[in-house]
Design a protein around this motif. Structure first.
Motif, PDB file in Angstrom:
ATOM      1  N   GLY A  13     -17.852  12.719   8.472  1.00 26.75           N
ATOM      2  CA  GLY A  13     -18.195  12.096   7.208  1.00 26.75           C
ATOM      3  C   GLY A  13     -17.334  12.578   6.052  1.00 26.75           C
ATOM      4  O   GLY A  13     -17.575  12.209   4.909  1.00 26.75           O
ATOM      5  N   GLN A  14     -16.272  13.405   6.348  1.00 27.98           N
ATOM      6  CA  GLN A  14     -15.474  13.908   5.230  1.00 27.98           C
ATOM      7  C   GLN A  14     -14.452  12.870   4.824  1.00 27.98           C
ATOM      8  O   GLN A  14     -14.102  11.988   5.594  1.00 27.98           O
ATOM      9  N   GLY A  15     -13.932  13.028   3.618  1.00 30.20           N
ATOM     10  CA  GLY A  15     -12.839  12.178   3.163  1.00 30.20           C
ATOM     11  C   GLY A  15     -11.527  12.815   3.579  1.00 30.20           C
ATOM     12  O   GLY A  15     -11.373  14.033   3.602  1.00 30.20           O
ATOM     13  N   LEU A  16     -10.553  11.974   3.964  1.00 32.06           N
ATOM     14  CA  LEU A  16      -9.243  12.488   4.372  1.00 32.06           C
ATOM     15  C   LEU A  16      -8.179  11.473   4.035  1.00 32.06           C
ATOM     16  O   LEU A  16      -8.371  10.272   4.218  1.00 32.06           O
ATOM     17  N   GLU A  17      -7.029  11.943   3.509  1.00 28.37           N
ATOM     18  CA  GLU A  17      -5.904  11.061   3.250  1.00 28.37           C
ATOM     19  C   GLU A  17      -4.635  11.752   3.722  1.00 28.37           C
ATOM     20  O   GLU A  17      -4.428  12.929   3.464  1.00 28.37           O
ATOM     21  N   ILE A  18      -3.794  11.015   4.468  1.00 27.13           N
ATOM     22  CA  ILE A  18      -2.498  11.553   4.886  1.00 27.13           C
ATOM     23  C   ILE A  18      -1.416  10.652   4.315  1.00 27.13           C
ATOM     24  O   ILE A  18      -1.486   9.433   4.462  1.00 27.13           O
ATOM     25  N   GLY A  19      -0.426  11.224   3.634  1.00 26.66           N
ATOM     26  CA  GLY A  19       0.650  10.419   3.069  1.00 26.66           C
ATOM     27  C   GLY A  19       1.985  11.083   3.337  1.00 26.66           C
ATOM     28  O   GLY A  19       2.066  12.279   3.573  1.00 26.66           O
ATOM     29  N   SER A  20       3.065  10.297   3.317  1.00 27.04           N
ATOM     30  CA  SER A  20       4.384  10.905   3.457  1.00 27.04           C
ATOM     31  C   SER A  20       5.435  10.132   2.679  1.00 27.04           C
ATOM     32  O   SER A  20       5.264   8.943   2.376  1.00 27.04           O
ATOM     33  N   ARG A  21       6.505  10.846   2.296  1.00 33.82           N
ATOM     34  CA  ARG A  21       7.644  10.226   1.632  1.00 33.82           C
ATOM     35  C   ARG A  21       8.896  10.753   2.309  1.00 33.82           C
ATOM     36  O   ARG A  21       8.919  11.892   2.763  1.00 33.82           O
ATOM     37  N   CYS A  22       9.954   9.964   2.313  1.00 29.16           N
ATOM     38  CA  CYS A  22      11.177  10.406   2.964  1.00 29.16           C
ATOM     39  C   CYS A  22      12.378  10.157   2.069  1.00 29.16           C
ATOM     40  O   CYS A  22      12.458   9.121   1.395  1.00 29.16           O
ATOM     41  N   LEU A  23      13.296  11.109   2.080  1.00 30.87           N
ATOM     42  CA  LEU A  23      14.574  10.927   1.406  1.00 30.87           C
ATOM     43  C   LEU A  23      15.593  10.714   2.519  1.00 30.87           C
ATOM     44  O   LEU A  23      15.951  11.652   3.213  1.00 30.87           O
ATOM     45  N   TRP A  24      16.005   9.441   2.692  1.00 25.55           N
ATOM     46  CA  TRP A  24      16.912   9.163   3.811  1.00 25.55           C
ATOM     47  C   TRP A  24      17.677   7.882   3.548  1.00 25.55           C
ATOM     48  O   TRP A  24      17.669   7.383   2.434  1.00 25.55           O
ATOM     49  N   ASP A  25      18.346   7.385   4.559  1.00 25.27           N
ATOM     50  CA  ASP A  25      19.157   6.182   4.439  1.00 25.27           C
ATOM     51  C   ASP A  25      18.319   4.995   4.931  1.00 25.27           C
ATOM     52  O   ASP A  25      18.070   4.858   6.124  1.00 25.27           O
ATOM     53  N   VAL A  26      17.875   4.152   4.010  1.00 24.09           N
ATOM     54  CA  VAL A  26      16.941   3.093   4.399  1.00 24.09           C
ATOM     55  C   VAL A  26      17.560   2.039   5.311  1.00 24.09           C
ATOM     56  O   VAL A  26      16.827   1.301   5.977  1.00 24.09           O
ATOM     57  N   THR A  27      18.885   1.964   5.366  1.00 21.66           N
ATOM     58  CA  THR A  27      19.475   0.963   6.249  1.00 21.66           C
ATOM     59  C   THR A  27      19.348   1.354   7.725  1.00 21.66           C
ATOM     60  O   THR A  27      19.293   0.495   8.590  1.00 21.66           O
ATOM     61  N   HIS A  28      19.314   2.663   8.028  1.00 19.54           N
ATOM     62  CA  HIS A  28      19.266   3.071   9.435  1.00 19.54           C
ATOM     63  C   HIS A  28      17.996   3.798   9.836  1.00 19.54           C
ATOM     64  O   HIS A  28      17.583   3.741  10.992  1.00 19.54           O
ATOM     65  N   ASP A  29      17.389   4.557   8.883  1.00 21.10           N
ATOM     66  CA  ASP A  29      16.268   5.421   9.240  1.00 21.10           C
ATOM     67  C   ASP A  29      14.950   4.677   9.100  1.00 21.10           C
ATOM     68  O   ASP A  29      14.792   3.836   8.224  1.00 21.10           O
ATOM     69  N   THR A  30      13.982   5.033   9.946  1.00 19.95           N
ATOM     70  CA  THR A  30      12.705   4.332   9.897  1.00 19.95           C
ATOM     71  C   THR A  30      11.623   5.178  10.566  1.00 19.95           C
ATOM     72  O   THR A  30      11.880   6.299  11.006  1.00 19.95           O
TER      73      THR A  30
END
Lengths: 114, 177
Positions: free
Chosen positions: B137-154
């Motif tokens: 019943g707990q609240g949980l949030e997972i988030g992420s950000r990336c510094l990379w090359d958007v044309t190749h990385d995913t």
């Protein structure tokens, strides 16, 4: 001083990243109690601040930063990671932080591009 | 750099036209370069041709070192399927227990890494992250950000839950030139 620099300058320095992450968590959620309305803002705020501080290091790395914020209710949480990369140059650091009402786990993965 | 004519012979007026075409599709890049001589009167001399050839060779060497990008893009939908199958098969029948959850998260991250490696995407480095937790019943949030090359990385991500626990898995794929 030059002669006291440790190891390879261009490999990931996890101690440096550790300090950066701790400062970012403190500055975003340091004084707050867990709140469902704020949690989205906090996770975004922490990861974005971590990335901008890591960019300032000016090192040739791509970064992946993940943050999990969980309310303290006695529930358990386990995180594991597994990486396929260059073990000499790439690295990660994970910081566990808690306050009275919540847990925060932040992981930074640095992948070299040089 | 301009090709200079041979001054010991009668100078021949020569115009040079440089044609460059570049094909830049997802799978490969190719370039075709031609140097055209437009001469009045006599044929172009051998020295001019040799100089033009050496310019072409230098250009080829330069282009060969140009960053090419991946020959095969990272298959996000295949990776998501791997995450879904791994999480479902390992966690479906499980109930949350501290030691077991710890083992499951470690096993899942290693298994997922091997299965994604088996997709055979050359020059991609992989980071796999797995979180297994208790439903209380707990609240949980997972988030992420990336510094990379958007044309190749995913990345690919999947979450699973049953009545007693949840599992979230992500795989980040970073291209290394």
């Amino acid at each position: 001083m030059e002669e006291f620099q440790n190891g390879n300058e261009s490999s990931f320095n996890s101690e440096e990243a550790d300090n950066i992450v701790k400062e970012c968590i403190e500055s975003v959620v340091g004084k707050d109690d867990y709140s469902q309305n704020q949690v989205n803002k906090w996770t975004s705020g922490i990861v974005e601040r971590c990335i901008s501080q890591l960019i300032k290091l000016g090192k040739p790395f791509k970064y992946i930063v993940t943050c999990a914020v969980m309310q303290k209710t006695g529930a358990g949480l386990h995180t594991a990671n597994s990486c396929y990369w260059d073990t000499a140059m790439d690295g990660s650091c994970t910081v566990r932080w808690e306050s009275r009402t919540m847990y925060c786990v932040v992981s930074v993965f640095a992948v070299s591009i040089a | 750099s301009p090709v200079s004519p041979d001054h010991t012979r009668r100078p021949q007026p020569v115009k040079l036209i440089l044609c460059l075409s570049i094909n830049d599709s997802n799978d490969k890049r190719s370039a075709e370069i031609s140097i055209l001589f437009v001469c009045s009167g006599n044929q172009p001399n051998e020295e001019l041709k040799m100089k033009a050839n050496s310019v072409l060779c230098e250009t080829e060497a330069f282009l060969t070192c140009w960053p090419a990008g991946p020959t095969k893009r990272f298959p996000v939908s295949d990776a998501t399927a791997i995450l879904r199958e791994a999480l479902s098969s390992f966690l479906k029948e499980e109930r949350y227990e501290v030691q077991r959850a710890r083992e499951l998260s470690l096993t899942l991250s290693a298994v997922i890494r091997e299965r994604v490696k088996a997709l055979r995407t050359p020059r991609y480095k992989l980071v796999v992250l797995v979180t297994v937790g208790q439903l209380n019943g707990q609240g949980l949030e997972i988030g992420s950000r990336c510094l990379w090359d958007v044309t190749h990385d995913t990345f690919a991500s999947y979450s699973f839950k049953n009545s007693s626990l949840f599992g979230v898995a992500s795989v980040f794929a970073v291209y290394f030139e």
